[in-house]
Design a protein around this motif. Structure first.
Motif, short mmCIF file in Angstrom:
data_model
loop_
_atom_site.label_atom_id
_atom_site.label_comp_id
_atom_site.label_asym_id
_atom_site.label_seq_id
_atom_site.Cartn_x
_atom_site.Cartn_y
_atom_site.Cartn_z
N LEU A 21 6.20 -2.70 6.61
CA LEU A 21 5.46 -3.13 5.77
C LEU A 21 5.76 -3.09 4.44
CD1 LEU A 21 2.12 -3.68 5.87
CD2 LEU A 21 1.83 -1.06 5.03
N ALA A 22 6.69 -2.42 3.79
CA ALA A 22 7.34 -2.51 2.49
C ALA A 22 8.09 -3.77 1.96
CB ALA A 22 7.94 -1.31 2.02
N THR A 23 8.67 -4.01 3.39
CA THR A 23 9.83 -5.42 3.47
C THR A 23 9.04 -6.53 3.96
OG1 THR A 23 10.69 -4.49 5.56
CG2 THR A 23 11.80 -3.74 3.30
N GLY A 24 8.10 -7.19 3.30
CA GLY A 24 7.39 -8.58 3.63
C GLY A 24 6.30 -8.26 4.60
N GLY A 25 5.94 -7.08 4.81
CA GLY A 25 4.44 -6.89 5.60
C GLY A 25 3.06 -7.05 4.72
N THR A 26 2.40 -7.69 5.16
CA THR A 26 1.11 -8.07 4.11
C THR A 26 -0.24 -7.39 4.58
OG1 THR A 26 0.66 -10.00 5.37
CG2 THR A 26 2.08 -10.06 3.65
N GLN A 32 1.02 3.27 0.76
CA GLN A 32 1.90 3.83 -0.23
C GLN A 32 2.84 2.61 -0.08
OE1 GLN A 32 3.12 7.72 -0.48
NE2 GLN A 32 0.86 8.40 -0.36
N ALA A 33 3.47 2.21 1.11
CA ALA A 33 4.56 1.43 1.32
C ALA A 33 4.42 -0.01 0.72
CB ALA A 33 4.62 1.16 2.80
N ASN A 34 3.18 -0.37 0.80
CA ASN A 34 2.76 -1.73 0.23
C ASN A 34 1.58 -1.56 -0.44
OD1 ASN A 34 2.22 -4.46 -0.80
ND2 ASN A 34 3.30 -5.34 0.99
N PRO A 35 1.34 -1.38 -1.99
CA PRO A 35 0.04 -1.23 -2.57
C PRO A 35 -0.76 -2.43 -2.44
CG PRO A 35 1.78 -1.47 -4.18
CD PRO A 35 2.52 -1.19 -2.88
N ASP A 36 -0.25 -3.66 -2.00
CA ASP A 36 -1.06 -4.86 -1.95
C ASP A 36 -1.94 -5.05 -0.51
OD1 ASP A 36 -0.91 -5.66 -4.90
OD2 ASP A 36 1.21 -6.29 -4.26
N ALA A 37 -1.09 -4.39 0.38
CA ALA A 37 -1.39 -4.64 1.92
C ALA A 37 -2.71 -3.93 2.20
CB ALA A 37 -0.38 -4.18 2.64
N LYS A 38 -3.61 -4.60 2.85
CA LYS A 38 -4.74 -4.08 3.49
C LYS A 38 -4.60 -3.85 5.05
CE LYS A 38 -7.90 -6.80 0.43
NZ LYS A 38 -6.95 -7.32 -0.45
N GLY A 39 -5.67 -3.02 5.56
CA GLY A 39 -5.37 -2.68 6.77
C GLY A 39 -6.79 -2.37 7.37
N ALA A 40 -6.69 -2.11 8.85
CA ALA A 40 -7.88 -2.08 9.66
C ALA A 40 -7.40 -0.75 10.46
CB ALA A 40 -8.01 -3.04 10.60
N VAL A 41 -8.19 0.16 10.61
CA VAL A 41 -8.05 1.49 11.25
C VAL A 41 -9.04 1.81 12.41
CG1 VAL A 41 -7.96 3.91 10.74
CG2 VAL A 41 -7.29 2.63 8.76
#
Length: 487
Positions: free
Chosen positions: A190-195, A239-248
């Motif tokens: 996620l930190a290396t290109g994940g969105t 924390q890996a990508n502060p711009d990434a959103k997620g579905a849980v």
């Protein structure tokens, strides 16, 4: 031995005539990702995310997990490739047999009895190492992991007796076996290109306890540990990508799973002569119950509840029950016959009625009580239900505390609606069974099949669309295979 060897409780009817699905009209609105960015989706989870089906991880299951289906639909709004750690096996690995590894389960018809039941397809393959580029992986679903084993490096090895956390399904694609972690690898991706990411963990923190008949409390995660580990795992992703959103996603009720519904409480068939013989063996036990009731040590209701009496036809089986009053000091074991409120686990299908230790006088369910690991009593069911409610409360709270970046996917509600017959596509209902063509669970009775995964993917899509103003098109569940017809 296959847990389905003597499974005779499935009835298939008119399945061939029911295999034609109607296809719904396609979405017509312009696809858009809204304020979500689905360019590169990272998925982390357990067997559900991995695409484990029919008791095995195999090609077709991997290719039809909800995560793969979601990523495929996301391509309409700019989503890219979704790489999985290919298993490269058509049959997968169900268990070791006398001649070597056995593959996934399929429905078979017994030529002697005509009974239809799941059985291994034949030869399988022990999972090999992933040969692709680990740095390009999107799917970090690992069958069998809990929140704890998703966070610790021991999950990747070494494979030694003193390391119970070892998981071959992770080791085969771990970035650094024995050093890296499942959550760490997913967070790095996620930190290396994940969105965007999906997160579905926590099921196994209660599932293993339940499938074992609630017989091993040591493997049931405490509320405090669950909350702490959930925070650590989900926090690592955020924390890996502060711009990434997620579905849980949350944890489904285990009462929905065929694993707990396919073997009926009265699964023991007896002829009158067999019933008479069995009853003779319990005369002293029943008389003892009457005596201790007369002494006021148990109520009349408990005496009736514990009394063992067989008749011609289908019977409840004799079983251990630790919730009964302990009368062992008086020589009376804590046993009774199964009742409608009990839930037998699927392995009992092959164990019931079997001779114990080569002694023909000891028959499981008649003269030898069915062990705790084969049955969930009402008290154990309530314990598990309470635990799932608590865990789902922690999941909901974690999502709400990060409401700007996360959305809850209520799979629990979806499967409860499946159980009630309220979920369909194009007029074709999804059922909480393994019976084709409408059954939504694969043949292990726990994991969804490909068609059900499409419904789960659509639920993820609905929540993403609602939350971030997206218009990701739905998958067509009727385009995905359910369970194969019997062979």
């Amino acid at each position: 031995m296959s847990i389905f060897k003597n499974f005779k409780y499935i009835v298939l009817a008119a399945v061939v005539a029911s295999c034609t699905y109607d296809f719904p009209e396609p979405d017509v609105a312009q696809p858009t990702s809204g304020s979500a960015d689905l360019t590169r989706i990272i998925s982390v989870g357990n067997s559900l995310t991995a695409g484990f089906m029919d008791g095995a991880l195999y090609n077709r299951g991997q290719q039809n997990s909800f995560a793969v289906i979601l990523a495929e639909q996301a391509k309409a709004v700019g989503g890219g490739d979704f790489n999985v750690p290919e298993i490269n096996s058509e049959n997968g690995f169900f268990q070791m047999g006398p001649q070597g590894p056995l593959g996934r389960l399929v429905l078979t018809v017994n030529p002697n009895t005509g009974a239809t039941a799941p059985a291994p397809i034949g030869a399988g393959e022990v999972p090999g190492n992933f040969a692709g580029n680990k740095a390009e992986l999107n799917n970090f679903g690992v069958p069998g992991i809990t929140l704890l084993t998703g966070l610790i490096p021991q999950t990747g090895g070494p494979a030694v007796p003193e390391n119970p956390a070892y998981n071959r399904m992770y080791e085969r694609f771990a970035s650094a076996p024995g050093t890296s972690t499942v959550i760490g690898d997913a967070a790095a991706a996620l930190a290396t290109g994940g969105t965007f990411f999906t997160f579905w963990l926590g099921n196994n923190d209660v599932l293993g306890y339940a499938t074992g008949g609630a017989s091993n409390p040591a493997i049931l995660t405490s509320d405090a540990d669950f909350q702490q580990r959930l925070g650590a795992a989900l926090g690592a992703m955020l924390q890996a990508n502060p711009d990434a959103k997620g579905a849980v996603a949350n944890i489904p009720s285990l009462a929905v799973l065929p694993y707990f519904t396919l073997v009926p409480w009265n699964a023991l068939p007896l002829a009158q002569a067999q019933a008479d013989q069995a009853n003779a063996g319990y005369v002293p036990y029943n008389a003892g119950l009457a005596q201790v009731r007369g002494l006021g040590l148990i109520s009349a209701e408990e005496e009736a509840y514990r009394r063992i009496e067989f008749s011609a036809g289908q019977n409840g089986f004799v079983m251990d029950d630790e919730n009964l009053t302990d009368l062992s000091a008086l020589g009376l074991p804590s046993i009774r016959q199964s009742k409608p409120a009990d839930r037998a686990t699927l392995p009992l299908s092959s164990a019931l009625g079997q001779v114990i230790g080569g002694n023909p006088a000891l028959i499981r369910g008649i003269s030898f009580p069915v062990e705790d690991n084969f049955v969930l009593t009402p008290e154990e069911q309530e314990e598990i239900s309470t635990k799932i409610t608590a865990f789902n409360g922690f999941i909901n709270a974690a999502v709400q505390s990060n409401n700007d970046r996360l959305v809850l996917v209520d799979v629990n509600n979806l499967l409860n609606r499946v159980l009630s017959g309220q979920v369909a596509s194009g007029g074709v209902t999804l059922t909480a069974s393994i019976i084709p063509p409408n059954g939504g669970f694969s043949l292990d009775g726990v994991h969804p099949n490909a068609r059900a995964h499409a419904f789960v993917a659509n639920l993820f899509i609905d929540r993403i669309n609602e939350k971030w103003g997206a218009n990701i098109p739905h998958a067509n569940p009727n385009a995905y295979i359910g369970n194969d017809l019997p062979r």
